[in-house]
Design a protein around this motif. Sequence first.
Motif, short mmCIF file in Angstrom:
data_model
loop_
_atom_site.label_atom_id
_atom_site.label_comp_id
_atom_site.label_asym_id
_atom_site.label_seq_id
_atom_site.Cartn_x
_atom_site.Cartn_y
_atom_site.Cartn_z
N LEU A 133 5.40 -19.62 27.99
CA LEU A 133 5.38 -20.04 29.39
C LEU A 133 5.86 -21.48 29.52
O LEU A 133 6.71 -21.79 30.37
N LEU A 134 5.37 -22.37 28.67
CA LEU A 134 5.75 -23.78 28.74
C LEU A 134 7.24 -23.98 28.41
O LEU A 134 7.91 -24.79 29.05
N GLU A 135 7.75 -23.24 27.45
CA GLU A 135 9.18 -23.34 27.12
C GLU A 135 10.03 -22.93 28.33
O GLU A 135 11.05 -23.57 28.62
N ASP A 136 9.61 -21.88 29.04
CA ASP A 136 10.33 -21.45 30.24
C ASP A 136 10.25 -22.52 31.34
O ASP A 136 11.25 -22.80 32.01
N LEU A 137 9.08 -23.12 31.53
CA LEU A 137 8.88 -24.10 32.59
C LEU A 137 9.65 -25.40 32.32
O LEU A 137 10.27 -25.96 33.24
N VAL A 138 9.63 -25.90 31.08
CA VAL A 138 10.31 -27.17 30.80
C VAL A 138 11.83 -27.03 30.85
O VAL A 138 12.54 -28.02 31.02
N ALA A 139 12.33 -25.81 30.77
CA ALA A 139 13.78 -25.59 30.85
C ALA A 139 14.32 -26.00 32.22
O ALA A 139 15.52 -26.29 32.35
N ASP A 140 13.45 -26.04 33.23
CA ASP A 140 13.86 -26.43 34.58
C ASP A 140 14.02 -27.94 34.74
O ASP A 140 14.46 -28.41 35.79
N TYR A 141 13.64 -28.73 33.71
CA TYR A 141 13.68 -30.18 33.82
C TYR A 141 14.55 -30.77 32.70
O TYR A 141 14.36 -30.44 31.53
N ASP A 142 15.50 -31.62 33.09
CA ASP A 142 16.38 -32.27 32.11
C ASP A 142 15.58 -33.24 31.26
O ASP A 142 14.80 -34.04 31.78
N GLY A 143 15.79 -33.18 29.95
CA GLY A 143 15.15 -34.10 29.02
C GLY A 143 13.72 -33.71 28.64
O GLY A 143 13.10 -34.38 27.83
#
Length: 193
Positions: A133-143
């Motif tokens: 879930l966290l890997e999917d969510l952080v993909a929406d944010y650069d860096g």
Amino acid sequence: MSLDNVVEDIRDEARARAEDIREQGERRAEEIVETAETDAEELLEARKEEVERQIEQEREQALSSAKLEAKQERLEARRDVLEDVRSQVEDELVALSGEKRETLTRALLEDAVAEFEGEESVSVYGRADDADLLEDLVADYDGFEYAGEYDCLGGVVVEGTGSRVRVNNTFDSVLEDVWEDNLKDVSEKLFDQ
């Protein structure tokens, strides 16, 4: 007057004097006995009052001690109930799944993102079971990247690699804040105070 009469008068006088001394002795003995009996009665009464005061004082101390012990047991029982309630809330937070877990985690991550504007690299940590879930969510944010697990009920811990900023937006930290802010209300509802 003959010598016999004189001797008899002296004897009579001695007898009368002896009788006076004996009567005075008996009166004095009676006074001493009366005084001793009065003193004994007063002493007995004083001892009775002292014993009654001591009994009353010990009774009050025992009653006070029993009330304090009962209050402590009641407080301990309440503390145990509150701990059980909190444990149940924690279990429910761990058990959250699907869309509800994703929505809450996303909101906590978005809240933390504002602290890291201009950062080139930001690490996000979370519960091991939430890694996908966290890997999917952080993909929406650069860096932003998922950097590993953090021992918590859920949510995120976000750290900037260029700064020393760390934001703890875990379910645990939110629960702690909510719990402290609402403990009195929860306690009143549970115990009808």
